[in-house]
Scaffold this active site. Structure first.
Site, PDB file in Angstrom:
ATOM      1  N   GLY A  15     -48.452  -8.638  -1.899  1.00 24.68           N
ATOM      2  CA  GLY A  15     -48.611  -9.378  -1.463  1.00 24.68           C
ATOM      3  C   GLY A  15     -46.861  -9.619  -1.947  1.00 24.68           C
ATOM      4  O   GLY A  15     -46.386  -9.017  -2.924  1.00 24.68           O
ATOM      5  N   ARG A  76     -51.583  -5.759   3.173  1.00 28.67           N
ATOM      6  CA  ARG A  76     -52.467  -4.729   2.443  1.00 28.67           C
ATOM      7  C   ARG A  76     -53.058  -3.904   3.232  1.00 28.67           C
ATOM      8  O   ARG A  76     -53.923  -4.819   4.673  1.00 28.67           O
ATOM      9  CB  ARG A  76     -53.793  -5.573   0.949  1.00 28.67           C
ATOM     10  CG  ARG A  76     -52.286  -6.687   0.508  1.00 28.67           C
ATOM     11  CD  ARG A  76     -53.453  -7.279  -0.353  1.00 28.67           C
ATOM     12  NE  ARG A  76     -53.468  -7.984  -0.614  1.00 28.67           N
ATOM     13  CZ  ARG A  76     -52.400  -8.403  -1.946  1.00 28.67           C
ATOM     14  NH1 ARG A  76     -52.348  -7.213  -2.600  1.00 28.67           N
ATOM     15  NH2 ARG A  76     -51.945  -9.617  -2.605  1.00 28.67           N
ATOM     16  N   ASP A 107     -48.948  -2.976  -8.570  1.00 31.62           N
ATOM     17  CA  ASP A 107     -50.465  -2.018  -9.065  1.00 31.62           C
ATOM     18  C   ASP A 107     -50.697  -1.244  -7.572  1.00 31.62           C
ATOM     19  O   ASP A 107     -50.256  -0.047  -7.322  1.00 31.62           O
ATOM     20  CB  ASP A 107     -50.968  -2.601  -9.408  1.00 31.62           C
ATOM     21  CG  ASP A 107     -52.090  -1.584  -9.884  1.00 31.62           C
ATOM     22  OD1 ASP A 107     -51.868  -1.503 -11.093  1.00 31.62           O
ATOM     23  OD2 ASP A 107     -52.872  -1.704  -9.076  1.00 31.62           O
ATOM     24  N   THR A 130     -43.621  -7.976  -7.739  1.00 34.42           N
ATOM     25  CA  THR A 130     -44.662  -8.683  -7.865  1.00 34.42           C
ATOM     26  C   THR A 130     -45.136  -9.867  -8.980  1.00 34.42           C
ATOM     27  O   THR A 130     -43.603  -9.031 -10.143  1.00 34.42           O
ATOM     28  CB  THR A 130     -45.945  -7.884  -8.326  1.00 34.42           C
ATOM     29  OG1 THR A 130     -47.033  -8.765  -8.850  1.00 34.42           O
ATOM     30  CG2 THR A 130     -45.472  -7.113  -9.786  1.00 34.42           C
ATOM     31  N   ASP A 132     -46.680 -11.164 -10.722  1.00 38.54           N
ATOM     32  CA  ASP A 132     -47.574 -11.424 -11.809  1.00 38.54           C
ATOM     33  C   ASP A 132     -47.161 -10.383 -12.992  1.00 38.54           C
ATOM     34  O   ASP A 132     -48.104 -10.523 -14.380  1.00 38.54           O
ATOM     35  CB  ASP A 132     -48.848  -9.862 -10.970  1.00 38.54           C
ATOM     36  CG  ASP A 132     -49.729 -10.784 -10.246  1.00 38.54           C
ATOM     37  OD1 ASP A 132     -49.400 -12.411  -9.888  1.00 38.54           O
ATOM     38  OD2 ASP A 132     -50.640  -9.680  -9.150  1.00 38.54           O
ATOM     39  N   ASP A 134     -47.791  -7.118 -14.611  1.00 42.26           N
ATOM     40  CA  ASP A 134     -49.077  -6.467 -14.441  1.00 42.26           C
ATOM     41  C   ASP A 134     -49.063  -5.130 -14.159  1.00 42.26           C
ATOM     42  O   ASP A 134     -49.438  -4.855 -15.377  1.00 42.26           O
ATOM     43  CB  ASP A 134     -49.878  -6.614 -14.026  1.00 42.26           C
ATOM     44  CG  ASP A 134     -49.945  -6.597 -12.128  1.00 42.26           C
ATOM     45  OD1 ASP A 134     -48.682  -6.564 -12.008  1.00 42.26           O
ATOM     46  OD2 ASP A 134     -50.533  -6.169 -11.983  1.00 42.26           O
ATOM     47  N   ARG A 176     -53.778 -12.270 -11.005  1.00 37.86           N
ATOM     48  CA  ARG A 176     -54.462 -11.226 -10.779  1.00 37.86           C
ATOM     49  C   ARG A 176     -55.621 -11.316 -12.234  1.00 37.86           C
ATOM     50  O   ARG A 176     -56.242 -12.013 -13.689  1.00 37.86           O
ATOM     51  CB  ARG A 176     -54.109 -10.017 -10.293  1.00 37.86           C
ATOM     52  CG  ARG A 176     -55.550  -9.649  -9.698  1.00 37.86           C
ATOM     53  CD  ARG A 176     -54.361  -7.978  -9.041  1.00 37.86           C
ATOM     54  NE  ARG A 176     -53.545  -8.378  -7.990  1.00 37.86           N
ATOM     55  CZ  ARG A 176     -53.534  -8.514  -6.784  1.00 37.86           C
ATOM     56  NH1 ARG A 176     -54.655  -8.163  -6.313  1.00 37.86           N
ATOM     57  NH2 ARG A 176     -53.372  -8.116  -5.659  1.00 37.86           N
TER      58      ARG A 176
HETATM   59  O1  F6P Z   1     -50.077  -9.480  -6.605  1.00 32.99           O
HETATM   60  C1  F6P Z   1     -49.891 -11.010  -6.356  1.00 32.99           C
HETATM   61  C2  F6P Z   1     -51.341 -11.933  -5.742  1.00 32.99           C
HETATM   62  O2  F6P Z   1     -50.325 -12.961  -5.601  1.00 32.99           O
HETATM   63  C3  F6P Z   1     -52.093 -12.273  -7.565  1.00 32.99           C
HETATM   64  O3  F6P Z   1     -51.227 -13.140  -8.295  1.00 32.99           O
HETATM   65  C4  F6P Z   1     -52.924 -12.614  -6.440  1.00 32.99           C
HETATM   66  O4  F6P Z   1     -54.290 -12.406  -7.196  1.00 32.99           O
HETATM   67  C5  F6P Z   1     -53.121 -11.948  -5.160  1.00 32.99           C
HETATM   68  O5  F6P Z   1     -51.956 -11.757  -5.249  1.00 32.99           O
HETATM   69  C6  F6P Z   1     -53.564 -13.196  -4.443  1.00 32.99           C
HETATM   70  O6  F6P Z   1     -53.375 -12.081  -2.876  1.00 32.99           O
HETATM   71  P1  F6P Z   1     -53.243 -12.699  -1.303  1.00 32.99           P
HETATM   72  O7  F6P Z   1     -52.101 -13.155  -1.142  1.00 32.99           O
HETATM   73  O8  F6P Z   1     -53.779 -11.319   0.183  1.00 32.99           O
HETATM   74  O9  F6P Z   1     -54.877 -13.894  -1.568  1.00 32.99           O
END
Ligand code: F6P
Length: 327
Positions: A15, A76, A107, A130, A132, A134, A176
């Site tokens: 992300g 990803r 992560d 990130t 997050d 985390d 997350r």
């Molecule tokens: O890790 C960053 C994040 O924004 C999380 O907070 C969230 O769960 C996830 O990515 C969302 O991912 P995507 O953009 O693939 O929907």
């Protein structure tokens, strides 16, 4: 100081987060300053496999410090999870004479980097990009401060309508499985409660919040909810209230991807610049397989194995602070 690294590859993965561009700029400029060549790898590990690699000069990173997102794009990449995918990635690295990698992400990015580094004995330095917050071993991650400010701005606006209609609002934020964004934005926005995964395991926070008689002195309420299977998310909590406490007028607002965009705050730009600089310093010191972190304002090196796959604990003082200030 032994300088064995002659050319680095830089990528952003997972992300995106505000400040990734400021990080790319800091890494590129510090590397070039130290006579290290820089190759920009597009679309994260995917670009390493599909050979989307270009030489970066100092002006490749001009006029980006203030931009959200990532000029390198991100992805990803499932292919990188396979042995064959990583083999192609390694071959492309060799084709471009890349002898070390700087990877920016969360992560998942650091997990991929750990496997790759072990398999091919490549020096890799990770930077925590990130929203997050985390990752263990760093007080903050790049993008977290901007996302927090974005959330608070949105919650302030929701407060106006919540108060006018005397409603109970569940506002779902990202993270997350980490409650840092929810808890801290609840404190900063003066919300009534935060429902976060770290606490949901121990107790029913919704029940606690309602049974404490949150409406004694207030006609409207704002509850920040961390997205997560453990909390159930804002929609599920709102459904429960509708069924169990029908006297409340409930609404849900899921902030979604707007939390990941926007120009990075000054704090994130400075963090990104310091961490990007530190990544090159670490490589010059022959460090490998570490994430750059920041603890008490000091740059630290965190082994990948420590940064990932372990839950970052929530500060119980913050949980208590929110409880006291929301009476
Ligand atoms: O890790 C960053 C994040 O924004 C999380 O907070 C969230 O769960 C996830 O990515 C969302 O991912 P995507 O953009 O693939 O929907």
């Amino acid at each position: 100081m032994i300088q064995s690294v002659k050319c680095i590859g830089i990528l952003t993965s997972g992300g995106d987060s505000p400040g990734m561009n400021a990080t790319i700029r800091a890494v590129t400029r510090t590397a070039i300053y130290n006579n290290i060549e820089v190759k920009g790898i597009y679309r994260g590990f995917k670009g390493l496999i599909t050979n989307e690699i270009v030489t970066f000069k100092t002006n490749s990173v001009s006029n980006i410090i203030q931009q959200g997102g990532t000029i390198l794009k991100t992805a990803r990449c499932d292919e990188f999870l396979s042995v064959e995918g990583r083999k192609i990635a390694f071959e492309n690295m060799r084709k471009h004479n890349i002898d070390a990698l700087v990877v920016i992400g969360g992560d998942g990015t650091l997990t991929g980097a750990t496997i790759f580094a072990q398999e091919y004995n490549i020096p890799i330095v990770g930077l925590p990009g990130t929203i997050d917050n985390d990752l263990l071993g760093t007080d903050v991650t790049i993008g977290y401060n901007t996302a927090l400010n974005t959330i608070v701005e949105a919650v302030d606006k929701i407060r106006d309508t919540a108060s006018s209609h005397e409603r109970l609002f569940f506002i779902e934020v990202m993270g997350r499985n980490c409650g840092a964004l929810a808890l801290n934005s609840a404190i900063a926005a003066g919300a009534e409660a935060a429902i976060i995964p770290e606490i949901s395991i121990e107790k029913d926070q919704l029940h606690e919040f309602i049974s404490q008689g949150f409406r004694k002195s207030k006609n409207s309420s704002l509850v920040l909810v961390a997205e997560s299977e453990i909390t159930g998310g804002a929609l599920q909590l709102a459904e429960r209230v509708k069924n169990q406490y029908p006297q409340y007028d409930v609404r849900v607002s899921i902030l979604g991807h707007l939390q990941r965009g926007g120009s990075p705050t000054a704090q994130d730009r400075i963090l990104a610049s310091r961490m990007g600089f530190a990544a090159i310093q670490a490589l010059l010191e022959s460090q490998r397989n570490i994430m750059i972190g920041i603890r008490n304002e000091e740059i630290v090196y965190v082994p990948f194995s420590k940064a990932i796959k372990r839950e970052k604990p929530i500060n119980p003082d913050l949980v208590n602070l929110l409880k006291v200030l929301s009476i």
